[in-house]
Design a protein around this motif. Sequence first.
Motif, PDB file in Angstrom:
ATOM      1  N   PHE A  94       9.090 -25.041  -2.728  1.00  0.00           N
ATOM      2  CA  PHE A  94       8.078 -23.633  -3.498  1.00  0.00           C
ATOM      3  C   PHE A  94       6.433 -24.096  -3.423  1.00  0.00           C
ATOM      4  N   TYR A  95       6.000 -25.116  -2.961  1.00  0.00           N
ATOM      5  CA  TYR A  95       4.701 -24.803  -3.592  1.00  0.00           C
ATOM      6  C   TYR A  95       3.974 -23.876  -2.157  1.00  0.00           C
ATOM      7  N   PHE A  96       4.718 -23.972  -0.785  1.00  0.00           N
ATOM      8  CA  PHE A  96       3.850 -23.028   0.022  1.00  0.00           C
ATOM      9  C   PHE A  96       3.916 -21.598  -0.657  1.00  0.00           C
ATOM     10  N   HIS A  97       4.318 -20.798  -1.694  1.00  0.00           N
ATOM     11  CA  HIS A  97       4.296 -19.865  -2.077  1.00  0.00           C
ATOM     12  C   HIS A  97       2.793 -19.299  -3.276  1.00  0.00           C
ATOM     13  N   PHE A  98       2.054 -20.981  -3.246  1.00  0.00           N
ATOM     14  CA  PHE A  98       1.093 -20.330  -3.551  1.00  0.00           C
ATOM     15  C   PHE A  98       0.449 -19.863  -2.057  1.00  0.00           C
ATOM     16  N   LEU A  99       0.441 -20.224  -1.153  1.00  0.00           N
ATOM     17  CA  LEU A  99      -0.389 -20.048   0.284  1.00  0.00           C
ATOM     18  C   LEU A  99       0.146 -18.183   0.221  1.00  0.00           C
ATOM     19  N   THR A 100       1.463 -18.159   0.429  1.00  0.00           N
ATOM     20  CA  THR A 100       2.200 -17.271   0.125  1.00  0.00           C
ATOM     21  C   THR A 100       1.297 -15.235  -0.735  1.00  0.00           C
ATOM     22  N   VAL A 101       1.004 -16.245  -1.649  1.00  0.00           N
ATOM     23  CA  VAL A 101       0.262 -14.866  -2.625  1.00  0.00           C
ATOM     24  C   VAL A 101      -1.085 -14.913  -2.371  1.00  0.00           C
ATOM     25  N   ALA A 102      -2.261 -15.902  -1.434  1.00  0.00           N
ATOM     26  CA  ALA A 102      -3.455 -15.785  -1.028  1.00  0.00           C
ATOM     27  C   ALA A 102      -3.505 -14.899   0.065  1.00  0.00           C
ATOM     28  N   LEU A 103      -2.475 -15.305   1.124  1.00  0.00           N
ATOM     29  CA  LEU A 103      -2.097 -14.470   2.218  1.00  0.00           C
ATOM     30  C   LEU A 103      -1.969 -12.404   1.876  1.00  0.00           C
ATOM     31  N   LEU A 104      -0.746 -12.354   0.736  1.00  0.00           N
ATOM     32  CA  LEU A 104      -0.179 -11.620   0.864  1.00  0.00           C
ATOM     33  C   LEU A 104      -1.918 -10.682  -0.268  1.00  0.00           C
ATOM     34  N   LEU A 105      -2.670 -10.994  -0.765  1.00  0.00           N
ATOM     35  CA  LEU A 105      -4.048 -10.660  -0.978  1.00  0.00           C
ATOM     36  C   LEU A 105      -4.499 -10.504   0.076  1.00  0.00           C
ATOM     37  N   LEU A 106      -4.534 -11.408   0.488  1.00  0.00           N
ATOM     38  CA  LEU A 106      -5.523 -11.296   1.657  1.00  0.00           C
ATOM     39  C   LEU A 106      -5.286  -9.629   2.678  1.00  0.00           C
ATOM     40  N   ASN A 107      -4.278  -9.601   2.743  1.00  0.00           N
ATOM     41  CA  ASN A 107      -3.580  -8.855   3.642  1.00  0.00           C
ATOM     42  C   ASN A 107      -3.697  -7.099   2.381  1.00  0.00           C
ATOM     43  N   LEU A 108      -3.455  -7.382   1.813  1.00  0.00           N
ATOM     44  CA  LEU A 108      -3.415  -6.030   1.306  1.00  0.00           C
ATOM     45  C   LEU A 108      -5.094  -5.184   1.476  1.00  0.00           C
ATOM     46  N   VAL A 109      -6.403  -6.345   1.141  1.00  0.00           N
ATOM     47  CA  VAL A 109      -7.700  -5.955   1.052  1.00  0.00           C
ATOM     48  C   VAL A 109      -7.398  -5.851   2.637  1.00  0.00           C
ATOM     49  N   ASN A 110      -7.076  -6.633   3.445  1.00  0.00           N
ATOM     50  CA  ASN A 110      -7.158  -6.111   5.020  1.00  0.00           C
ATOM     51  C   ASN A 110      -6.963  -4.631   4.866  1.00  0.00           C
ATOM     52  N   PHE A 111      -5.937  -4.356   4.735  1.00  0.00           N
ATOM     53  CA  PHE A 111      -5.034  -3.056   4.971  1.00  0.00           C
ATOM     54  C   PHE A 111      -5.957  -1.993   4.794  1.00  0.00           C
ATOM     55  N   TYR A 112      -6.515  -2.339   3.281  1.00  0.00           N
ATOM     56  CA  TYR A 112      -6.898  -1.357   3.056  1.00  0.00           C
ATOM     57  C   TYR A 112      -8.489  -0.954   3.990  1.00  0.00           C
ATOM     58  N   TRP A 113      -9.119  -2.068   4.246  1.00  0.00           N
ATOM     59  CA  TRP A 113     -10.725  -2.106   5.123  1.00  0.00           C
ATOM     60  C   TRP A 113     -10.514  -1.508   5.861  1.00  0.00           C
ATOM     61  N   ARG A 114      -9.066  -1.337   6.537  1.00  0.00           N
ATOM     62  CA  ARG A 114      -8.810  -0.918   8.267  1.00  0.00           C
ATOM     63  C   ARG A 114      -8.213   0.502   7.767  1.00  0.00           C
ATOM     64  N   ARG A 115      -7.662   0.819   6.802  1.00  0.00           N
ATOM     65  CA  ARG A 115      -6.966   1.981   6.851  1.00  0.00           C
ATOM     66  C   ARG A 115      -7.301   2.814   6.162  1.00  0.00           C
ATOM     67  N   VAL A 116      -7.665   2.128   4.901  1.00  0.00           N
ATOM     68  CA  VAL A 116      -8.182   3.113   3.741  1.00  0.00           C
ATOM     69  C   VAL A 116      -9.458   3.688   3.321  1.00  0.00           C
ATOM     70  N   GLN A 117     -10.340   2.954   3.219  1.00  0.00           N
ATOM     71  CA  GLN A 117     -12.113   3.044   3.023  1.00  0.00           C
ATOM     72  C   GLN A 117     -12.696   3.554   4.533  1.00  0.00           C
TER      73      GLN A 117
END
Length: 558
Positions: A94-117
Amino acid sequence: MSRCGVWRSTRESKTNHNSYAGEISLAPCRGFASCRGSLGRVIPFFVSGSAPVRTRPLIETRLSVNLERVAKAGNIGIVTMLFGAALLGYFVSFYFHFLTVALLLLNLVNFYWRRVQKTHSLLANFGFLAQGRYLMESIGPEFRQYWFSSDTEEKPFSRLERSEVYRKAKGIDSSAAFGSQQSFDRSEIKLRHSFFPAPHDTIEPFRVTFGEERGVDTAFTITRPILISAMSFGALGQNAVRAFARGARKAEIPMNTGEGGYPKYHLMEGADLIFQMGTAKFGVRHEDGRLDEQKLAELAAKPEIKMVEIKLSQGAKPGKGGLLPSEKITAEIAELRGVPMGRDVVSPPYHAECTDPASTAAFIRRVQEIAGLPVGIKFCLGRDAELRALVSEMKRQNVFPDWMTVDGGEGGTGAAPKSFMDSIGLPLFSALPLVLDVLEEEGVKDRVKLLASGKLVNAGRQITAMSMGASACYTARGFMLALGCIQALQCNQNTCPVGITTHHGHLQNGLDVEAKSERVKNYVLGLHHDHIEMMSALGKTSATQLDRKNLYLPASGS
């Protein structure tokens, strides 16, 4: 017959049968030749026979990175890592999900940078890896300051200049060894020493009295040729203002309050003050920006206020007026200046009462009559013809300021448009001789004293300014360095790391008023020591003996 060949790059064409892209060929030619290669070498050689010779491919010597491919791989990689972390969290721990959350946030921010702003092209094209460029750019000044710039390269003050002030302020030896690191290429103004230095005990104590030409009862005398230049509460935090004022009292020199309105914190330390009235007349104004005579009279009656300076313009932003960013406006500053919060405070570029030489001379007389103190003016010289017209009008009205402060275009400020700092206003050492010439040619040099300001942080530049006609010298950034300024160049952002030009309490807490006031005093004493030493070397026994004959001026070769 022998044939020789030439190293030749053929990546630009496939038409020559002796070559192909990415390789080097040897083109035949008759006889012996000394042929110049693409790398700038002359390579003589013989080749037997007439058949073309094909060699190994050229080794690429420049390291290049295809950032587009790297970014594409990185952007795909963080998505892949997200799914990988999710799978590991589901099947392994289950502890790998901490890394999952961090990577999810990074992907969301990266999507904003690449596709929205749409603001930053780099972020849109390369995603999160483009932030590396912004990171390197943000820390670039610190890397250059501490690692890459030499001791003489930095602007506006080099490491050598700052170090000299630091050492004086700490009261330690500021001498150097082995030789000067400055240029000796006939582009620098130098002081001319004497074969016969003056003994130290023959040098007269310094003394200049302001107001004596008009015979005012409140004439003020300074005993050192150094004054703390205009720095207001607002541009500076309260601890810095109090440290300057307390240090000025200890060193027995006056301090200019700057155009920041009622000088609340300057007055706390009992220093001799020069109240500066800027174009907005903060502290002594009506709502329409015109002079409130009653407020000026009440302020001038305070025993700490010794003189009044009317600021017509400033070296760092002549013709622009003052600027206090909204980030630095607190409720207290708004009250002291009488301005609203939430927006930049921009002073007008000129006094409402001063629209031509006649009205300017009349305004000077008016302030003199209201204040009952020595009154001077401060300006950065632009057109000397306009100065001559003003002086002529002063003669006609028989009204003169007690001094003129000539501020060089290289002068400092808390905030100003870069175009003004870089392009407008004469440098001090160009302006001072012109001002002195106008006063002498108009026959009024004995009616007005001159003060100088503009990067006068060391004794050499101060003695040079005095040799050009100045009676004494202002410096602001010299005292800021003495207080501990590290030249972070953040004065306009309210983020000064040493607590000088900020109003954030946690940053000001690092600036101890008593300790820093001692550094101000030490800096003055160190300059005074250098003044005596240099006066002796010039063979002068009084500051009044300094003139342009003491200078080597490279422009004229004299």
